[in-house]
Design an enzyme around this catalytic site. Structure first.
Site, mmCIF file in Angstrom:
data_model
loop_
_atom_site.group_PDB
_atom_site.id
_atom_site.type_symbol
_atom_site.label_atom_id
_atom_site.label_comp_id
_atom_site.label_asym_id
_atom_site.label_seq_id
_atom_site.Cartn_x
_atom_site.Cartn_y
_atom_site.Cartn_z
ATOM 1 N N HIS A 99 -26.583 21.307 0.104
ATOM 2 C CA HIS A 99 -26.900 21.710 -1.255
ATOM 3 C C HIS A 99 -25.972 22.817 -1.733
ATOM 4 O O HIS A 99 -25.657 23.705 -0.952
ATOM 5 C CB HIS A 99 -28.356 22.195 -1.280
ATOM 6 C CG HIS A 99 -28.848 22.516 -2.647
ATOM 7 N ND1 HIS A 99 -29.125 21.537 -3.584
ATOM 8 C CD2 HIS A 99 -29.083 23.709 -3.249
ATOM 9 C CE1 HIS A 99 -29.532 22.137 -4.702
ATOM 10 N NE2 HIS A 99 -29.509 23.432 -4.518
ATOM 11 N N CYS A 132 0.828 -1.212 0.000
ATOM 12 C CA CYS A 132 0.000 0.000 0.000
ATOM 13 C C CYS A 132 0.860 1.259 0.000
ATOM 14 O O CYS A 132 0.671 2.151 -0.820
ATOM 15 C CB CYS A 132 -0.935 -0.019 1.205
ATOM 16 S SG CYS A 132 -1.841 1.519 1.394
ATOM 17 N N TYR A 191 -9.201 -3.653 -10.658
ATOM 18 C CA TYR A 191 -8.895 -2.354 -10.046
ATOM 19 C C TYR A 191 -7.628 -1.724 -10.640
ATOM 20 O O TYR A 191 -7.621 -0.571 -11.052
ATOM 21 C CB TYR A 191 -8.534 -2.539 -8.560
ATOM 22 C CG TYR A 191 -9.614 -2.795 -7.569
ATOM 23 C CD1 TYR A 191 -10.053 -1.762 -6.750
ATOM 24 C CD2 TYR A 191 -10.141 -4.063 -7.379
ATOM 25 C CE1 TYR A 191 -10.985 -1.987 -5.757
ATOM 26 C CE2 TYR A 191 -11.082 -4.301 -6.394
ATOM 27 C CZ TYR A 191 -11.506 -3.262 -5.582
ATOM 28 O OH TYR A 191 -12.416 -3.485 -4.610
ATOM 29 N N GLU A 210 -26.054 14.720 -2.104
ATOM 30 C CA GLU A 210 -27.448 14.874 -1.659
ATOM 31 C C GLU A 210 -28.402 14.037 -2.511
ATOM 32 O O GLU A 210 -29.515 13.717 -2.081
ATOM 33 C CB GLU A 210 -27.867 16.344 -1.663
ATOM 34 C CG GLU A 210 -27.985 16.939 -3.042
ATOM 35 C CD GLU A 210 -28.448 18.406 -3.022
ATOM 36 O OE1 GLU A 210 -29.337 18.735 -2.240
ATOM 37 O OE2 GLU A 210 -27.894 19.201 -3.807
ATOM 38 N N CYS A 234 -1.397 1.655 -3.147
ATOM 39 C CA CYS A 234 -2.430 2.689 -2.954
ATOM 40 C C CYS A 234 -1.879 4.123 -2.919
ATOM 41 O O CYS A 234 -2.423 5.005 -3.585
ATOM 42 C CB CYS A 234 -3.180 2.468 -1.645
ATOM 43 S SG CYS A 234 -3.476 0.757 -1.240
ATOM 44 N N LYS A 288 -0.041 5.291 -6.125
ATOM 45 C CA LYS A 288 -1.096 5.279 -7.152
ATOM 46 C C LYS A 288 -2.014 6.498 -7.012
ATOM 47 O O LYS A 288 -2.336 7.165 -7.983
ATOM 48 C CB LYS A 288 -1.892 3.980 -7.031
ATOM 49 C CG LYS A 288 -3.038 3.765 -7.995
ATOM 50 C CD LYS A 288 -4.346 4.349 -7.563
ATOM 51 C CE LYS A 288 -4.819 4.054 -6.178
ATOM 52 N NZ LYS A 288 -5.277 2.715 -5.934
ATOM 53 N N GLU A 325 -7.378 1.560 -13.039
ATOM 54 C CA GLU A 325 -6.804 2.790 -12.474
ATOM 55 C C GLU A 325 -5.641 3.294 -13.326
ATOM 56 O O GLU A 325 -5.560 4.481 -13.647
ATOM 57 C CB GLU A 325 -6.335 2.534 -11.033
ATOM 58 C CG GLU A 325 -7.511 2.321 -10.100
ATOM 59 C CD GLU A 325 -7.130 2.081 -8.643
ATOM 60 O OE1 GLU A 325 -7.964 2.340 -7.773
ATOM 61 O OE2 GLU A 325 -6.005 1.621 -8.373
#
Ligand code: NDP
Length: 451
Positions: free
Chosen positions: A433, A41, A175, A438, A46, A49, A179
């Site tokens: 908002h 990672c 994945y 939302e 991760c 990346k 990516e």
């Protein structure tokens, strides 16, 4: 009786989390690592990346800026700067991880650990004994054995390529493949992605797969479906990728992202009597215990849910159970996951197919729209959001999104789902908002697919 209470093989996310949490409870812990502390990672996954992914979003920001009144001169990109600065950040994190171990009083032993017997590990010439041994050795890229595979790179090498390739073939539709296809495409590389299935991201909700593919193709990625690479030939000025359907692609770099295999060979597991699955994964029970009572395993080497936060949670649960008299297991439901594609994906809970299987009747809410920013920017990218609700209980059982900020938004929905939120409770929540998030609170009309 033993040198340590806990000895961990592998200083990645799972191993570091376990060992440094054990010492505050009074356990004497040590950890060995044959590469850099931090694991996939931090060192080659991760984190670098995601930094590359930030770089890859800049061209879109520059394009979008024009209609907001900005004139941006000749923007240029320097690959070496990205590579160097990412490496510096990885070095910094590597240092932080080493400090965390030191501050927690965990002894770090450099070298590959190999089980000699259930209570003894050899690291080079040194032999140490421990009451409990934890295997946290992660996983490693797996590539099919085809002619010319030696010319291909994996995610391990991608962060240190000498130059930004002009053309690139990425093999796989998971994945990692998706990516990097998005990252390199946005940085200016001509990307061809070769997938053997009909769609990318097997296992994800179909609407995510279809929506993301459409966005990737709109951005210019050439997805070649239902084919496989049969051979890679090296020419003086390019690599020639031959596919089983007879097509071939000339390219500069071939990257394989065809899955990862548990990193469990050569560390004495079978010799110590630890049972492995056919793919090499360590077989463990819900408490991460192997069939050898004092040997445990967490993270990708167990091939359960191969995500960093899961490895950390498995390690934490184990330490609580062993050293804090607080038995814990990991709940594998409602684990959000993200794909840092462009646009990114966020998902938590069941896919539509899984939800129908588990709950029978479900209500589907789905919305695709042009994000507000894109109305002025002229960006033609669209967002897709989807909620799945079990009809009988009204529980929200799946939440899926493709669009800007999807990972951040879905992460928060995961809390609600983990608390057992119903659609009625989603509806009763007033949204902030104007946001994309939302939308998950105002989906009132069930989606009825046109048959
Ligand atoms: P995945 O298992 O996700 O995907 C592997 C892909 O390779 C699939 O598309 C599969 O095709 C294809 N494939 C497998 N074997 C072959 C073959 N022989 N020839 C051609 N194609 C093949 O693996 P990844 O390498 O992408 O990622 C590994 C793991 O790392 C993931 O499971 C994930 O847990 C983790 N990860 C998580 C990330 C995140 O959370 N953002 C990012 C990166 C990795 P098919 O679909 O047909 O089976």
């Amino acid at each position: 009786m033993y040198d340590y209470d806990l000895f961990v093989i592998g200083a990645g996310s799972g191993g570091v989390a376990s060992s440094r949490r054990a010492t505050p409870y009074g356990a004497r812990a040590a950890i060995c690592e044959n590469s850099r502390v931090g694991g996939t990672c931090v060192i080659r996954g991760c984190i670098p990346k995601k930094l590359f992914s930030y770089a890859a979003h800049v061209p879109e920001e520059i394009r979008d800026a024009r209609n907001f009144g900005w004139t941006i001169g000749n923007a240029t990109f320097n690959w070496a700067t990205l590579v160097d600065n990412t490496a510096k950040e990885v070095d910094r994190l590597n240092g932080i991880y080493e400090n965390m171990l030191r501050d927690a009083g965990v002894e770090l032993i450099r070298g590959q650990g190999k089980l000699v017997d259930p209570h003894t590990v050899a690291v080079g010439d040194q032999k140490v004994t421990a009451e409990t041994i934890l295997i946290a050795t992660g996983a490693w890229p797996a590539m099919p054995d085809i002619p010319g595979i030696e010319y291909a790179v994996t995610s391990n090498e991608i962060f240190t390529l000498e130059a930004l390739p002009k053309r690139m073939v990425i093999v796989g539709g998971g994945y990692i493949a998706v990516e990097f296809a998005c990252i390199f495409n946005a940085l200016g590389t001509e990307v061809t992605e070769v997938i053997r299935a009909d769609n990318v991201l097997r296992g994800f909700d179909t609407d995510i797969r279809l929506h993301l593919e459409a966005e990737m193709e709109r951005e210019g990625i050439d997805i070649r479906r239902r084919t496989q690479v049969s051979e890679i030939i090296k020419h003086s000025d390019c690599l020639l990728v031959k596919c089983v359907d007879g097509s071939h692609i000339e390219t500069d770099v071939v990257m394989y992202a065809t899955g990862r295999a548990p990193n469990t060979r050569g560390i004495g597991l079978t010799e110590a009597g630890v049972e492995l699955r056919e793919n090499g994964a360590v077989i463990v029970d819900s408490g991460s215990r192997t069939n050898v009572p004092n040997i445990y395993a967490v993270g990708d080497c167990t091939d359960r849910k191969n995500l960093t936060p899961v490895a950390i949670t498995e390690g934490r649960a184990l330490v609580e159970t062993l050293y804090n008299n607080n038995p814990m297991t990991v709940d594998y439901d409602h684990i959000p996951s993200a794909v840092f594609s462009n646009p990114p994906v966020g998902t938590v809970g069941l896919t539509e197919v899984e939800a129908k299987k588990r709950y029978g009747e479900i209500t589907i809410f789905r919305s695709t729209f042009r994000p507000l920013k894109n109305t002025v920017s002229g960006n033609t990218g669209r967002t897709m959001m989807k909620l799945l609700v079990a009809k009988e209980s009204d529980l929200v059982v799946g939440c899926h999104m493709v669009g800007p900020d999807a990972p951040e938004i879905v992460q928060m929905v995961a809390i609600a789902m983990n608390c057992g939120a119903t659609k009625k409770q989603f509806d009763a929540t007033i949204g902030a908002h104007p946001t994309a998030g939302e939308e998950f609170m105002i989906m009132y009309k069930p989606f009825e697919p046109i048959e």
